[in-house]
Design an enzyme around this catalytic site. Structure first.
Site, mmCIF file in Angstrom:
data_model
loop_
_atom_site.group_PDB
_atom_site.id
_atom_site.type_symbol
_atom_site.label_atom_id
_atom_site.label_comp_id
_atom_site.label_asym_id
_atom_site.label_seq_id
_atom_site.Cartn_x
_atom_site.Cartn_y
_atom_site.Cartn_z
ATOM 1 N N HIS A 1 0.858 -1.186 0.000
ATOM 2 C CA HIS A 1 0.000 0.000 0.000
ATOM 3 C C HIS A 1 0.892 1.234 0.000
ATOM 4 O O HIS A 1 2.117 1.108 -0.012
ATOM 5 C CB HIS A 1 -0.986 -0.009 1.177
ATOM 6 N N HIS B 1 1.266 3.869 2.143
ATOM 7 C CA HIS B 1 1.719 4.595 3.339
ATOM 8 C C HIS B 1 3.232 4.799 3.315
ATOM 9 O O HIS B 1 3.984 3.973 2.781
ATOM 10 C CB HIS B 1 1.317 3.833 4.619
ATOM 11 N N ASP C 1 5.646 4.450 5.423
ATOM 12 C CA ASP C 1 6.574 3.437 5.954
ATOM 13 C C ASP C 1 6.703 2.211 5.045
ATOM 14 O O ASP C 1 7.477 1.299 5.334
ATOM 15 C CB ASP C 1 6.182 3.019 7.389
ATOM 16 N N HIS C 2 5.973 2.222 3.910
ATOM 17 C CA HIS C 2 6.067 1.112 2.953
ATOM 18 C C HIS C 2 6.555 1.576 1.575
ATOM 19 O O HIS C 2 6.750 0.748 0.691
ATOM 20 C CB HIS C 2 4.706 0.413 2.836
HETATM 21 ZN ZN LIG Z 1 2.841 0.292 8.097
HETATM 22 ZN ZN LIG Z 2 -0.066 1.311 6.590
#
Ligand SMILES: [Zn+2]
Ligand SMILES: [Zn+2]
Length: 258
Positions: free
Chosen positions: A61, A63, A65-66
């Protein structure tokens, strides 16, 4: 080289000095698959593959942190000749628009001379066949676009949910998997994330043999997470809390230990 799984990161977007944001590197039949690319993960991936070996990226996804190191990656690709000749990025629908928006403030180009880039927008239900490996995309309960990936090979099966809340229907996509890699963000239930209890229930409902817990926020000690799961872990399921940098041989997942 034996097929293996590297836990490049097991944490989140909140740094604690020990864990990078959650990311996996799968090396199967001499092909490497990097799953998620949060801040700092590119350097860990390059330690294993070099920049030229980074050819296939999967995103769960959008976000931060990804995905944030996608910007670092395109900066690097623009500024070196030691780059892959082909780069394939797989992710949820909207991937192309997301990437253009991400790179815009730094004026980083998607088109790099000498490298072909293919963006694959793969919605849940997509099945990717590559050699003996079959990758199935399934929806998760986190953001509108969030999704996980199941890797099915004659010698092992592994699924990574990315971030998700508890959804009983996930057990269908995860059914009978040798290793479930999933998240536990906090001890308490939080919308869009799994508590330890919910992760155990999910692994149990799926009939997984191993459960590896990642995406741990700081100050979530293993002992407390494990204590909440304990009563719900069947004898057939082994639960692991991998550290950053752990390398697991994939062919041993069907055996009792890792
Ligand atoms: Zn995350
Ligand atoms: Zn997330």
């Amino acid at each position: 080289m034996a097929d293996r799984l590297v836990f490049l990161g097991t944490g989140t977007g909140v740094p604690d000095g020990h864990r990078l944001p959650s990311a996996l590197l799968l090396e199967v039949d001499r092909r490497a698959w990097l799953v998620d690319l949060g801040p700092g993960v590119l350097r860990a991936a390059v330690r294993h593959l070099g920049l030229t070996g980074l050819r296939r990226i999967l995103l769960t996804h959008f976000h931060l942190d990804h995905t944030a190191d996608l910007a670092t990656l395109f900066f690097a690709l623009k500024n070196t000749r030691r780059r892959p000749r082909h780069l394939e990025i797989y992710g949820p629908p909207g991937l192309g628009r997301f990437l253009e928006t991400l790179l815009h403030p730094w004026n980083l180009p998607l088109e790099i001379p000498g490298m072909t880039l293919t963006l694959h927008e793969v919605p849940p239900g997509t099945v990717l066949e590559t050699g003996l490996l079959r990758i199935t995309v399934f929806a998760t309960l986190h953001t509108e676009e969030s999704q996980g990936y199941r890797f099915q090979h004659p010698t092992f099966s592994l699924a990574y949910t990315g971030d998700t809340g508890y959804d009983p229907s996930l057990a269908v996509a995860l059914e009978g998997v040798d290793l479930l890699v999933t998240e536990v963000s906090y001890l308490r239930p939080v919308r869009g994330h799994l508590s330890p209890l919910e992760a155990a229930l999910l692994a149990r409902a799926a009939g997984a043999r191993h459960l590896a817990v990642v995406h741990r926020y700081p100050d979530q000690p293993e002992s407390a997470l494990r204590a909440q799961m304990e009563a719900w872990i069947p004898k057939t399921l082994r639960v692991w809390f991998p550290k950053d940098g752990e390398v697991w041989p994939l062919r041993r997942l069907r055996e009792s230990g890792v």
